[in-house]
Enzyme design. Structure first.
Site, PDB file in Angstrom:
ATOM      1  CD  GLU A  41      -2.808  -1.296   0.108  1.00  0.00           C
ATOM      2  OE1 GLU A  41      -3.154  -0.256  -0.494  1.00  0.00           O
ATOM      3  OE2 GLU A  41      -3.184  -2.438  -0.224  1.00  0.00           O
ATOM      4  CG  HIS A 179      -8.345  -0.880  -1.494  1.00  0.00           C
ATOM      5  ND1 HIS A 179      -7.626  -0.793  -2.670  1.00  0.00           N
ATOM      6  CD2 HIS A 179      -9.647  -0.897  -1.855  1.00  0.00           C
ATOM      7  CE1 HIS A 179      -8.458  -0.741  -3.686  1.00  0.00           C
ATOM      8  NE2 HIS A 179      -9.689  -0.808  -3.226  1.00  0.00           N
TER       9      HIS A 179
END
Length: 215
Positions: A41, A179
């Site tokens: 990320e 995510h």
């Protein structure tokens, strides 16, 4: 014979004699490939301007997860609001739970070693990792690359979207946490196992053949 091909002794011999790895792949197929699935990320899309906030990696042997590496990374700047909304990662999380980037990236490098890498859109993840690895340690990963995004586009051309969540939905892979690197890396691993079946139906059973189709 099969038990010997799967033994630790045979794995050691493969290191010295690469043709033995190819022989094992011919017998066991793509699940015989030892690989590392990786996901990151970030604070944005540009490696030179943005930071990595989280890394996760799974070492896969004979189709099974045998080791895990993951960590949040301290970012010494305020996260963009859209990134907080997208990932759920906050400034407080990074400061309280994160480790220094230099330490995390070296740990990832040592975890990966020379193993083939798998990622969904590896052309995003690997340049990001390598930019920051080079910045911190003057080293980069030059591992063989397998991209599940490219593979899904070639093997499932009828899908409207090849984003990780959409391909997972096609294969009915649960996606409880997206995510975030640990969640996405597990989804990518499950997707890789599904793609193996499609690849082998097309006669792709070795690392060399896989790298050609994944290029």
């Amino acid at each position: 014979m099969y038990s010997f091909l799967q033994s630790e002794e045979f794995s050691k011999l493969e290191t010295e004699y690469p043709f033995l790895r190819r022989a094992r792949e011919q017998v066991f197929g793509l699940k015989a490939i030892t690989c590392v699935v990786v996901d990151i990320e970030t604070t944005g899309l540009e490696a030179e301007q943005c930071e990595i906030t989280e890394v996760a990696a799974l070492r896969i042997e004979k189709g099974e997860i045998v080791d895990v590496y993951n960590s949040l990374i301290k970012v010494h700047a305020t996260l963009p609001p859209e990134i907080i909304k997208l990932t759920g990662i906050t400034d407080e999380m990074l400061q309280e739970e994160g480790k220094e980037k230099k330490q995390v990236l070296r740990g990832l490098y040592d975890f990966v070693k020379d193993t083939p890498l798998i990622a969904h859109n590896i052309e995003f993840d690997l340049p990001f990792i390598n930019h920051h690895l080079h910045k911190e340690w003057s080293i980069i990963l030059r591992n063989p690359q397998i991209c599940t995004l490219k593979l899904s586009r070639k093997l499932l051309p009828g899908l409207a979207s090849h984003k990780l969540g959409q391909v997972a939905k096609y294969f009915q892979i649960p996606t409880p946490l997206t995510h975030r690197a640990p969640g996405d890396v597990e989804i990518t691993y499950e997707l890789w196992l599904k793609l193996i079946g499609l690849l082998e139906k097309q006669g792709i059973t070795t690392l060399e053949a896989l790298l050609r189709v994944s290029a």
